[in-house]
Design a protein around this motif. Sequence first.
Motif, PDB file in Angstrom:
ATOM      1  N   GLU A 235       0.835  -1.204   0.000  1.00 29.27           N
ATOM      2  CA  GLU A 235       0.000   0.000   0.000  1.00 29.27           C
ATOM      3  C   GLU A 235       0.869   1.253   0.000  1.00 29.27           C
ATOM      4  OE1 GLU A 235      -3.595   2.120   2.596  1.00 29.27           O
ATOM      5  OE2 GLU A 235      -2.576   0.326   3.358  1.00 29.27           O
ATOM      6  N   ASP A 236       1.937   1.228   0.774  1.00 24.53           N
ATOM      7  CA  ASP A 236       2.879   2.345   0.812  1.00 24.53           C
ATOM      8  C   ASP A 236       3.538   2.520  -0.556  1.00 24.53           C
ATOM      9  OD1 ASP A 236       4.354   4.432   1.801  1.00 24.53           O
ATOM     10  OD2 ASP A 236       5.643   3.222   3.094  1.00 24.53           O
ATOM     11  N   LEU A 238       2.229   1.775  -3.541  1.00 28.10           N
ATOM     12  CA  LEU A 238       1.266   2.369  -4.467  1.00 28.10           C
ATOM     13  C   LEU A 238       1.022   3.849  -4.136  1.00 28.10           C
ATOM     14  CD1 LEU A 238      -1.280  -0.590  -4.689  1.00 28.10           C
ATOM     15  CD2 LEU A 238       0.431   0.081  -6.385  1.00 28.10           C
ATOM     16  N   ASN A 239       0.973   4.184  -2.856  1.00 31.64           N
ATOM     17  CA  ASN A 239       0.781   5.581  -2.478  1.00 31.64           C
ATOM     18  C   ASN A 239       1.984   6.432  -2.885  1.00 31.64           C
ATOM     19  OD1 ASN A 239      -1.718   5.123  -1.342  1.00 31.64           O
ATOM     20  ND2 ASN A 239      -0.906   4.792   0.724  1.00 31.64           N
ATOM     21  N   THR A 240       3.180   5.882  -2.744  1.00 32.19           N
ATOM     22  CA  THR A 240       4.389   6.609  -3.142  1.00 32.19           C
ATOM     23  C   THR A 240       4.430   6.819  -4.639  1.00 32.19           C
ATOM     24  OG1 THR A 240       5.610   5.719  -1.253  1.00 32.19           O
ATOM     25  CG2 THR A 240       6.912   6.589  -3.070  1.00 32.19           C
ATOM     26  N   ALA A 242       1.902   7.204  -6.582  1.00 29.20           N
ATOM     27  CA  ALA A 242       0.933   8.260  -6.906  1.00 29.20           C
ATOM     28  C   ALA A 242       1.419   9.628  -6.452  1.00 29.20           C
ATOM     29  CB  ALA A 242      -0.420   7.928  -6.272  1.00 29.20           C
ATOM     30  N   GLU A 243       1.951   9.711  -5.234  1.00 26.50           N
ATOM     31  CA  GLU A 243       2.314  11.011  -4.653  1.00 26.50           C
ATOM     32  C   GLU A 243       3.617  11.565  -5.195  1.00 26.50           C
ATOM     33  OE1 GLU A 243       2.339  10.237  -0.489  1.00 26.50           O
ATOM     34  OE2 GLU A 243       0.182   9.791  -0.405  1.00 26.50           O
ATOM     35  N   ARG A 244       4.616  10.714  -5.422  1.00 26.03           N
ATOM     36  CA  ARG A 244       5.941  11.190  -5.816  1.00 26.03           C
ATOM     37  C   ARG A 244       6.181  11.140  -7.313  1.00 26.03           C
ATOM     38  NH1 ARG A 244       9.347  11.439  -1.370  1.00 26.03           N
ATOM     39  NH2 ARG A 244      10.593  12.758  -2.762  1.00 26.03           N
ATOM     40  N   VAL A 248      -0.570   6.209 -11.250  1.00 22.76           N
ATOM     41  CA  VAL A 248      -1.640   5.449 -10.615  1.00 22.76           C
ATOM     42  C   VAL A 248      -1.873   4.205 -11.465  1.00 22.76           C
ATOM     43  CG1 VAL A 248      -4.053   5.419  -9.915  1.00 22.76           C
ATOM     44  CG2 VAL A 248      -2.713   7.536  -9.686  1.00 22.76           C
TER      45      VAL A 248
END
Length: 249
Positions: A235-236, A238-240, A242-244, A248
Amino acid sequence: MDIHAYLQRLHYQGPLEPTLQTLQALHTAHMLAVPFENLSLHYHQPIVLQEEALYEKVVKRRRGGFCYELNGLFAVLLRALGFDVTMVSASMAHSADEFGPEIDHPTLLVHLAEDWLADVGNGDSFRSPLRLQVDLEHIEGEQAYRLQRNHPYWIMQKRTAAGLWETEYRFTLQPHSLSDFIERCHYYQTSPESHFTHNRICSLAMPTGRITLKDLRLITTIHGNKEERILSSEEDFLNTLAERFGVVL
């Protein structure tokens, strides 16, 4: 292809005339906006080397890609803007005198008053095109690049932190089309001997360095100073992404 949408993807608002200034600005913008990534290989998303498919992925879905995708689509953009572009094939260096197959890595020659080597699909590489001239050092911050000649090859080299020149790849001036690389692209997507099938990679140039996600390792390099952090979970990861990286899946 919607040129305006592609330029928006690059956050580019500069001149569009087919000049050296435009080429340099577009090349740098591409390196800063579109990541080098092999994520499609690991999420069962076949890579199709056709203009429409590449445009859909990189521009509409705001993804990155590896060399065939990024240089293939960049060539389409440059030609649409009036540049004279030749796609050539590079062999990646395994050592100082050992190289991979002749049809391996597509790179671009842009013909202006002089010829320029453009390559937005080689990961951590030059951000602005290299003039096709022997021994001309191209300095970018802490990095330096140059071209050498060993007929019939041109040899692209990068200077290491120790001050040594290390060969990245060699190429000839023989023209190619993107379809010539379909077989090699398939190999990199499917072969257990392909380094791309071993790890997920997403890497993006930043104004003062580079950020890279290699599986759960997040590597940030600023002015040559490297920091690494291990992500805690998928999960971390996939979030990274998207954010960095703006990716997606």
